[in-house]
Enzyme design. Structure first.
Site, short mmCIF file in Angstrom:
data_model
loop_
_atom_site.label_atom_id
_atom_site.label_comp_id
_atom_site.label_asym_id
_atom_site.label_seq_id
_atom_site.Cartn_x
_atom_site.Cartn_y
_atom_site.Cartn_z
N TRP A 101 0.82 -1.22 0.00
CA TRP A 101 0.00 0.00 0.00
C TRP A 101 0.85 1.26 0.00
O TRP A 101 0.54 2.21 -0.71
CB TRP A 101 -1.00 -0.02 1.15
CG TRP A 101 -2.02 -1.10 0.97
CD1 TRP A 101 -2.22 -2.19 1.77
CD2 TRP A 101 -2.96 -1.24 -0.11
NE1 TRP A 101 -3.23 -2.97 1.26
CE2 TRP A 101 -3.69 -2.42 0.12
CE3 TRP A 101 -3.25 -0.48 -1.25
CZ2 TRP A 101 -4.70 -2.86 -0.75
CZ3 TRP A 101 -4.26 -0.91 -2.11
CH2 TRP A 101 -4.96 -2.09 -1.86
N ASP A 171 -1.73 6.50 6.35
CA ASP A 171 -2.82 5.64 5.87
C ASP A 171 -3.10 4.64 6.99
O ASP A 171 -2.27 3.77 7.28
CB ASP A 171 -2.36 4.92 4.59
CG ASP A 171 -3.37 3.88 4.09
OD1 ASP A 171 -4.40 3.66 4.75
OD2 ASP A 171 -3.10 3.27 3.02
N LYS A 195 -12.30 -1.90 6.21
CA LYS A 195 -11.58 -2.88 7.02
C LYS A 195 -12.15 -2.88 8.44
O LYS A 195 -12.68 -3.88 8.88
CB LYS A 195 -10.09 -2.57 7.04
CG LYS A 195 -9.28 -3.11 5.87
CD LYS A 195 -9.57 -2.48 4.54
CE LYS A 195 -8.80 -3.06 3.39
NZ LYS A 195 -8.05 -2.11 2.60
C1 LIG Z 1 -7.36 -1.67 1.50
C2 LIG Z 1 -6.29 -0.68 1.66
C3 LIG Z 1 -6.11 0.37 0.76
C4 LIG Z 1 -6.95 0.52 -0.50
O1 LIG Z 1 -8.23 0.86 -0.18
P1 LIG Z 1 -9.34 1.11 -1.33
O2 LIG Z 1 -10.46 1.64 -0.50
O3 LIG Z 1 -9.61 -0.21 -1.96
O4 LIG Z 1 -8.80 2.09 -2.28
C5 LIG Z 1 -5.13 1.28 1.00
N1 LIG Z 1 -4.33 1.18 2.08
C6 LIG Z 1 -4.46 0.18 2.97
C7 LIG Z 1 -3.57 0.12 4.16
C8 LIG Z 1 -5.46 -0.78 2.79
O5 LIG Z 1 -5.60 -1.78 3.67
#
Ligand SMILES: *Cc1c(COP(=O)(O)O)cnc(C)c1O
Length: 359
Positions: A101, A171, A195
Protein backbone atom coordinates in the site's frame (compact mmCIF):
# COMPACT_ATOMS: atom_id res chain seq x y z
CA UNK A 1 -24.98 -20.13 10.76
CA UNK A 2 -22.74 -17.13 10.16
CA UNK A 3 -19.35 -17.90 8.68
CA UNK A 4 -16.15 -17.08 10.47
CA UNK A 5 -14.95 -14.14 8.42
CA UNK A 6 -11.19 -13.60 8.12
CA UNK A 7 -11.38 -11.54 4.93
CA UNK A 8 -8.97 -8.62 4.67
CA UNK A 9 -11.53 -6.19 3.29
CA UNK A 10 -14.39 -5.80 2.85
CA UNK A 11 -14.59 -7.65 6.09
CA UNK A 12 -16.61 -8.74 9.08
CA UNK A 13 -19.10 -6.31 10.65
CA UNK A 14 -20.66 -6.58 14.10
CA UNK A 15 -23.81 -8.71 13.87
CA UNK A 16 -25.68 -6.07 15.93
CA UNK A 17 -24.91 -3.50 13.24
CA UNK A 18 -26.15 -5.72 10.41
CA UNK A 19 -29.33 -6.43 12.37
CA UNK A 20 -29.89 -2.75 13.07
CA UNK A 21 -29.51 -1.98 9.35
CA UNK A 22 -31.93 -4.81 8.51
CA UNK A 23 -34.48 -3.47 10.98
CA UNK A 24 -34.13 0.13 9.82
CA UNK A 25 -33.47 -0.15 6.09
CA UNK A 26 -37.08 0.26 4.96
CA UNK A 27 -38.30 2.73 7.55
CA UNK A 28 -35.69 4.70 9.45
CA UNK A 29 -36.86 5.42 12.99
CA UNK A 30 -40.48 5.54 11.83
CA UNK A 31 -39.78 8.44 9.45
CA UNK A 32 -41.55 6.62 6.60
CA UNK A 33 -38.47 6.39 4.38
CA UNK A 34 -35.05 4.79 4.32
CA UNK A 35 -31.83 6.56 5.24
CA UNK A 36 -30.58 5.61 1.78
CA UNK A 37 -33.57 7.30 0.15
CA UNK A 38 -33.17 10.57 2.01
CA UNK A 39 -31.47 13.72 0.74
CA UNK A 40 -28.02 14.38 2.11
CA UNK A 41 -29.18 17.99 2.52
CA UNK A 42 -32.05 16.99 4.78
CA UNK A 43 -32.39 16.82 8.55
CA UNK A 44 -32.62 13.05 8.79
CA UNK A 45 -29.26 12.48 7.16
CA UNK A 46 -27.62 15.48 8.78
CA UNK A 47 -28.57 14.45 12.28
CA UNK A 48 -27.13 10.97 11.74
CA UNK A 49 -24.02 12.40 10.03
CA UNK A 50 -23.34 14.90 12.82
CA UNK A 51 -23.61 12.12 15.39
CA UNK A 52 -21.29 9.96 13.31
CA UNK A 53 -18.63 12.67 13.15
CA UNK A 54 -19.04 13.54 16.84
CA UNK A 55 -18.61 9.92 17.88
CA UNK A 56 -15.56 9.53 15.66
CA UNK A 57 -14.05 12.66 17.25
CA UNK A 58 -14.84 11.44 20.76
CA UNK A 59 -13.44 7.94 20.20
CA UNK A 60 -10.15 9.11 18.71
CA UNK A 61 -9.86 12.30 20.75
CA UNK A 62 -9.59 14.37 17.57
CA UNK A 63 -8.65 17.96 18.50
CA UNK A 64 -10.86 20.92 17.52
CA UNK A 65 -8.44 22.22 14.93
CA UNK A 66 -8.93 19.14 12.74
CA UNK A 67 -11.56 18.59 10.06
CA UNK A 68 -13.24 15.19 9.85
CA UNK A 69 -15.30 13.99 6.91
CA UNK A 70 -15.74 11.18 4.38
CA UNK A 71 -14.93 11.04 0.68
CA UNK A 72 -15.47 8.50 -2.10
CA UNK A 73 -12.80 6.90 -4.27
CA UNK A 74 -11.35 4.62 -1.62
CA UNK A 75 -8.01 5.02 0.09
CA UNK A 76 -6.54 4.73 -3.39
CA UNK A 77 -7.79 8.17 -4.45
CA UNK A 78 -5.88 9.62 -1.49
CA UNK A 79 -2.62 8.25 -2.93
CA UNK A 80 -3.10 10.89 -5.64
CA UNK A 81 -4.91 13.64 -3.73
CA UNK A 82 -2.25 13.91 -1.02
CA UNK A 83 0.62 14.80 -3.38
CA UNK A 84 -1.68 16.86 -5.64
CA UNK A 85 -2.57 19.03 -2.66
CA UNK A 86 0.58 19.00 -0.56
CA UNK A 87 3.60 18.20 -2.70
CA UNK A 88 4.58 21.75 -3.67
CA UNK A 89 6.57 22.57 -6.81
CA UNK A 90 10.33 22.44 -6.27
CA UNK A 91 9.96 20.62 -2.95
CA UNK A 92 9.79 16.95 -2.01
CA UNK A 93 7.86 14.47 0.08
CA UNK A 94 9.28 11.71 2.28
CA UNK A 95 7.82 8.23 1.91
CA UNK A 96 8.39 4.96 3.75
CA UNK A 97 7.99 2.01 1.40
CA UNK A 98 6.93 -0.74 3.75
CA UNK A 99 4.73 -2.92 1.55
CA UNK A 100 2.10 -2.94 -1.17
CA UNK A 101 0.00 0.00 0.00
CA UNK A 102 2.73 2.50 0.78
CA UNK A 103 4.48 1.50 -2.45
CA UNK A 104 1.36 2.39 -4.40
CA UNK A 105 1.11 5.70 -2.58
CA UNK A 106 4.76 6.52 -3.27
CA UNK A 107 4.38 5.56 -6.90
CA UNK A 108 1.42 7.93 -7.37
CA UNK A 109 3.28 10.73 -5.59
CA UNK A 110 6.29 10.27 -7.87
CA UNK A 111 4.02 11.04 -10.82
CA UNK A 112 3.14 14.39 -9.22
CA UNK A 113 6.50 15.54 -7.86
CA UNK A 114 9.75 14.68 -6.16
CA UNK A 115 9.61 11.71 -3.78
CA UNK A 116 12.32 10.89 -1.29
CA UNK A 117 12.09 7.28 -0.10
CA UNK A 118 13.57 7.34 3.42
CA UNK A 119 12.97 3.66 4.03
CA UNK A 120 12.53 0.81 1.57
CA UNK A 121 11.76 -2.62 2.99
CA UNK A 122 12.46 -4.32 -0.31
CA UNK A 123 15.63 -6.10 0.83
CA UNK A 124 13.78 -7.77 3.70
CA UNK A 125 10.84 -8.51 1.38
CA UNK A 126 8.86 -5.95 3.41
CA UNK A 127 9.01 -7.89 6.66
CA UNK A 128 10.46 -5.17 8.87
CA UNK A 129 10.13 -1.43 9.62
CA UNK A 130 12.62 1.32 10.48
CA UNK A 131 13.26 2.35 14.06
CA UNK A 132 11.29 5.56 14.61
CA UNK A 133 14.11 7.27 16.55
CA UNK A 134 16.29 7.24 13.44
CA UNK A 135 13.79 8.96 11.19
CA UNK A 136 14.58 12.56 10.26
CA UNK A 137 12.48 14.32 7.64
CA UNK A 138 14.41 15.89 4.75
CA UNK A 139 15.00 19.65 4.76
CA UNK A 140 12.55 20.46 2.01
CA UNK A 141 9.92 17.82 2.80
CA UNK A 142 6.33 19.02 2.44
CA UNK A 143 5.23 16.01 4.49
CA UNK A 144 6.33 12.58 5.65
CA UNK A 145 4.13 9.66 4.65
CA UNK A 146 3.68 6.17 6.08
CA UNK A 147 1.15 3.34 6.15
CA UNK A 148 0.50 2.39 9.79
CA UNK A 149 -0.50 -1.18 8.98
CA UNK A 150 0.40 -2.96 5.76
CA UNK A 151 -2.68 -5.10 5.30
CA UNK A 152 -1.06 -7.44 2.78
CA UNK A 153 2.34 -7.92 4.44
CA UNK A 154 0.96 -8.02 7.99
CA UNK A 155 3.35 -5.44 9.37
CA UNK A 156 2.34 -2.60 11.73
CA UNK A 157 4.09 0.47 13.10
CA UNK A 158 4.10 0.19 16.90
CA UNK A 159 4.92 3.86 17.37
CA UNK A 160 5.41 6.84 15.11
CA UNK A 161 8.28 9.18 14.25
CA UNK A 162 8.50 12.69 15.63
CA UNK A 163 8.65 14.78 12.47
CA UNK A 164 8.81 18.22 14.11
CA UNK A 165 7.36 20.85 11.79
CA UNK A 166 7.05 18.46 8.88
CA UNK A 167 3.45 17.21 8.64
CA UNK A 168 3.06 13.49 9.30
CA UNK A 169 0.49 11.73 7.10
CA UNK A 170 -0.68 8.17 7.70
CA UNK A 171 -2.82 5.64 5.87
CA UNK A 172 -4.62 3.87 8.73
CA UNK A 173 -7.09 1.95 6.58
CA UNK A 174 -6.62 -1.36 8.31
CA UNK A 175 -5.85 -0.47 11.92
CA UNK A 176 -7.93 2.61 12.60
CA UNK A 177 -9.62 2.32 16.01
CA UNK A 178 -7.86 -0.94 16.79
CA UNK A 179 -5.80 1.00 19.35
CA UNK A 180 -5.62 4.49 20.81
CA UNK A 181 -3.67 6.95 18.68
CA UNK A 182 -2.42 10.44 19.47
CA UNK A 183 -4.04 12.28 16.58
CA UNK A 184 -2.17 15.50 17.39
CA UNK A 185 1.08 13.85 16.17
CA UNK A 186 -0.41 13.68 12.68
CA UNK A 187 -1.32 16.34 10.16
CA UNK A 188 -3.56 13.87 8.37
CA UNK A 189 -4.92 10.38 8.98
CA UNK A 190 -7.08 8.69 6.40
CA UNK A 191 -8.30 5.30 5.28
CA UNK A 192 -10.95 3.26 3.53
CA UNK A 193 -13.66 2.31 6.02
CA UNK A 194 -14.10 -1.22 4.69
CA UNK A 195 -11.58 -2.88 7.02
CA UNK A 196 -12.39 -1.78 10.54
CA UNK A 197 -15.22 0.73 10.28
CA UNK A 198 -17.95 -0.37 7.90
CA UNK A 199 -18.94 -1.42 4.39
CA UNK A 200 -16.95 -0.18 1.38
CA UNK A 201 -17.79 3.20 -0.09
CA UNK A 202 -16.47 5.85 2.27
CA UNK A 203 -12.94 7.02 3.02
CA UNK A 204 -12.39 8.84 6.30
CA UNK A 205 -10.29 12.00 6.32
CA UNK A 206 -8.92 13.55 9.51
CA UNK A 207 -6.90 16.66 8.69
CA UNK A 208 -5.38 19.49 10.67
CA UNK A 209 -6.89 22.71 9.37
CA UNK A 210 -3.56 24.47 8.82
CA UNK A 211 -2.72 21.93 6.09
CA UNK A 212 -5.12 23.80 3.83
CA UNK A 213 -2.83 26.81 3.92
CA UNK A 214 0.09 24.88 2.47
CA UNK A 215 -1.59 23.23 -0.45
CA UNK A 216 -1.49 23.70 -4.21
CA UNK A 217 -4.56 25.59 -5.30
CA UNK A 218 -6.24 25.55 -8.65
CA UNK A 219 -7.07 21.85 -8.42
CA UNK A 220 -10.28 20.44 -9.91
CA UNK A 221 -13.02 20.72 -7.32
CA UNK A 222 -13.27 17.15 -6.07
CA UNK A 223 -9.50 16.84 -5.71
CA UNK A 224 -9.19 19.95 -3.54
CA UNK A 225 -9.36 19.23 0.21
CA UNK A 226 -10.32 22.80 1.03
CA UNK A 227 -13.71 22.47 -0.70
CA UNK A 228 -14.48 19.30 1.24
CA UNK A 229 -13.35 20.85 4.51
CA UNK A 230 -15.40 23.99 3.96
CA UNK A 231 -18.48 21.87 3.25
CA UNK A 232 -17.92 19.34 6.07
CA UNK A 233 -17.61 16.60 3.44
CA UNK A 234 -20.93 17.53 1.80
CA UNK A 235 -19.56 19.40 -1.22
CA UNK A 236 -21.08 16.65 -3.33
CA UNK A 237 -23.18 13.59 -2.49
CA UNK A 238 -21.34 11.56 0.15
CA UNK A 239 -21.47 7.74 0.32
CA UNK A 240 -24.62 7.81 2.44
CA UNK A 241 -25.12 4.11 3.03
CA UNK A 242 -21.54 3.51 4.04
CA UNK A 243 -21.56 6.50 6.40
CA UNK A 244 -24.75 5.32 8.08
CA UNK A 245 -23.20 1.90 8.71
CA UNK A 246 -19.96 3.51 9.96
CA UNK A 247 -22.03 5.49 12.44
CA UNK A 248 -23.50 2.25 13.79
CA UNK A 249 -20.07 0.60 13.95
CA UNK A 250 -18.68 3.59 15.85
CA UNK A 251 -21.53 3.29 18.36
CA UNK A 252 -20.63 -0.38 18.71
CA UNK A 253 -16.96 0.46 19.28
CA UNK A 254 -17.93 2.97 21.94
CA UNK A 255 -20.17 0.44 23.70
CA UNK A 256 -17.30 -2.05 23.66
CA UNK A 257 -14.69 0.06 25.38
CA UNK A 258 -13.53 2.41 22.64
CA UNK A 259 -9.99 2.19 21.26
CA UNK A 260 -8.66 0.89 24.59
CA UNK A 261 -11.26 -1.89 24.56
CA UNK A 262 -10.44 -2.67 20.92
CA UNK A 263 -6.73 -2.86 21.76
CA UNK A 264 -7.38 -5.35 24.56
CA UNK A 265 -9.48 -7.47 22.18
CA UNK A 266 -6.85 -7.24 19.45
CA UNK A 267 -4.07 -8.27 21.84
CA UNK A 268 -6.00 -11.30 23.08
CA UNK A 269 -7.11 -12.40 19.63
CA UNK A 270 -3.76 -11.99 17.87
CA UNK A 271 -1.95 -13.73 20.74
CA UNK A 272 -4.10 -16.83 20.21
CA UNK A 273 -2.74 -17.18 16.67
CA UNK A 274 0.83 -15.94 17.17
CA UNK A 275 1.24 -18.35 20.10
CA UNK A 276 0.43 -21.26 17.79
CA UNK A 277 2.89 -19.98 15.19
CA UNK A 278 5.66 -19.40 17.74
CA UNK A 279 5.35 -22.77 19.42
CA UNK A 280 5.49 -24.77 16.21
CA UNK A 281 7.97 -25.40 13.43
CA UNK A 282 5.09 -26.21 11.10
CA UNK A 283 3.69 -22.67 11.00
CA UNK A 284 6.04 -19.81 10.27
CA UNK A 285 5.63 -16.04 10.38
CA UNK A 286 7.80 -14.14 7.89
CA UNK A 287 7.35 -10.85 9.77
CA UNK A 288 9.86 -9.27 12.18
CA UNK A 289 8.41 -10.02 15.64
CA UNK A 290 8.78 -6.39 16.71
CA UNK A 291 6.36 -5.19 14.03
CA UNK A 292 3.80 -7.94 13.73
CA UNK A 293 0.33 -6.70 12.91
CA UNK A 294 -2.50 -7.38 15.34
CA UNK A 295 -5.01 -6.96 12.51
CA UNK A 296 -3.56 -9.06 9.68
CA UNK A 297 -1.61 -12.16 10.61
CA UNK A 298 0.45 -13.49 7.74
CA UNK A 299 1.84 -17.02 8.02
CA UNK A 300 3.24 -19.86 5.97
CA UNK A 301 3.15 -23.65 5.98
CA UNK A 302 6.00 -25.95 4.89
CA UNK A 303 4.66 -26.15 1.31
CA UNK A 304 2.25 -24.44 -1.04
CA UNK A 305 0.31 -27.68 -1.39
CA UNK A 306 -0.28 -27.73 2.35
CA UNK A 307 -1.35 -24.08 2.21
CA UNK A 308 -3.93 -24.93 -0.46
CA UNK A 309 -5.16 -27.84 1.62
CA UNK A 310 -5.34 -25.59 4.69
CA UNK A 311 -7.53 -23.05 2.88
CA UNK A 312 -9.78 -25.74 1.40
CA UNK A 313 -10.36 -27.50 4.72
CA UNK A 314 -10.82 -24.24 6.62
CA UNK A 315 -13.44 -23.18 4.07
CA UNK A 316 -15.28 -26.43 4.72
CA UNK A 317 -15.29 -25.54 8.41
CA UNK A 318 -16.89 -22.19 7.59
CA UNK A 319 -13.70 -20.16 7.95
CA UNK A 320 -13.37 -17.75 5.05
CA UNK A 321 -10.69 -15.45 3.70
CA UNK A 322 -7.55 -17.23 4.92
CA UNK A 323 -5.72 -17.20 1.61
CA UNK A 324 -2.87 -14.70 1.47
CA UNK A 325 -3.08 -11.78 -0.97
CA UNK A 326 -2.45 -12.91 -4.53
CA UNK A 327 0.68 -10.75 -4.71
CA UNK A 328 2.46 -12.50 -1.82
CA UNK A 329 0.86 -15.93 -1.45
CA UNK A 330 0.82 -17.85 1.82
CA UNK A 331 -1.92 -17.46 4.39
CA UNK A 332 -3.42 -14.50 6.16
CA UNK A 333 -5.98 -14.20 8.94
CA UNK A 334 -7.48 -10.74 9.34
CA UNK A 335 -8.69 -10.19 12.88
CA UNK A 336 -10.52 -6.86 12.68
CA UNK A 337 -12.37 -5.34 15.62
CA UNK A 338 -15.71 -6.93 14.80
CA UNK A 339 -14.34 -10.48 14.59
CA UNK A 340 -15.44 -12.41 17.66
CA UNK A 341 -12.86 -13.96 19.94
CA UNK A 342 -14.63 -17.32 19.67
CA UNK A 343 -14.03 -17.29 15.90
CA UNK A 344 -10.32 -16.81 16.54
CA UNK A 345 -10.38 -19.65 19.07
CA UNK A 346 -11.96 -21.82 16.37
CA UNK A 347 -9.16 -20.91 13.96
CA UNK A 348 -6.54 -21.63 16.62
CA UNK A 349 -8.04 -25.07 17.25
CA UNK A 350 -8.24 -25.75 13.52
CA UNK A 351 -4.55 -24.82 13.13
CA UNK A 352 -3.50 -27.14 15.97
CA UNK A 353 -5.57 -29.95 14.51
CA UNK A 354 -4.22 -29.36 10.99
CA UNK A 355 -0.65 -29.51 12.27
CA UNK A 356 -1.35 -32.76 14.11
CA UNK A 357 -2.69 -34.36 10.93
CA UNK A 358 -0.15 -32.94 8.48
CA UNK A 359 2.94 -32.01 10.50
C1 LIG B 1 -7.36 -1.67 1.50
C2 LIG B 1 -6.29 -0.68 1.66
C3 LIG B 1 -6.11 0.37 0.76
C4 LIG B 1 -6.95 0.52 -0.50
O1 LIG B 1 -8.23 0.86 -0.18
P1 LIG B 1 -9.34 1.11 -1.33
O2 LIG B 1 -10.46 1.64 -0.50
O3 LIG B 1 -9.61 -0.21 -1.96
O4 LIG B 1 -8.80 2.09 -2.28
C5 LIG B 1 -5.13 1.28 1.00
N1 LIG B 1 -4.33 1.18 2.08
C6 LIG B 1 -4.46 0.18 2.97
C7 LIG B 1 -3.57 0.12 4.16
C8 LIG B 1 -5.46 -0.78 2.79
O5 LIG B 1 -5.60 -1.78 3.67
Amino acid sequence: MRKKNFFAGPSVLPLEVLEEIRDQIVDYNGEGLSMIEASHRGGMFEEMYDECLATFRRLLGIPEDYDVYFLGGGATLQFAMIPMNFLLPGKSADYAKTGSWSNKAASDAAKIGCVNVFFDGKESNYTTLPSVKDIRPSEDACYLYLCSNETIGGIEWQDFPDTGNVPLIADMSSDILSRPVDVSKFAMIYGGVQKNLGPAGATFIIMRKDMLERRNDNLPAYLDYSLHAKNKGLYNTPPVFSIWAVKLVLDWVEKNGGPEGMLERAKRKSKLIYDVIDSSSFFRSPVDKAFRSRMNIVFRLPSEDLEKKFVAEATEEGMLGLKGHRSVGGLRASLYNALKEEDVVALRDFMLDFEKKNG
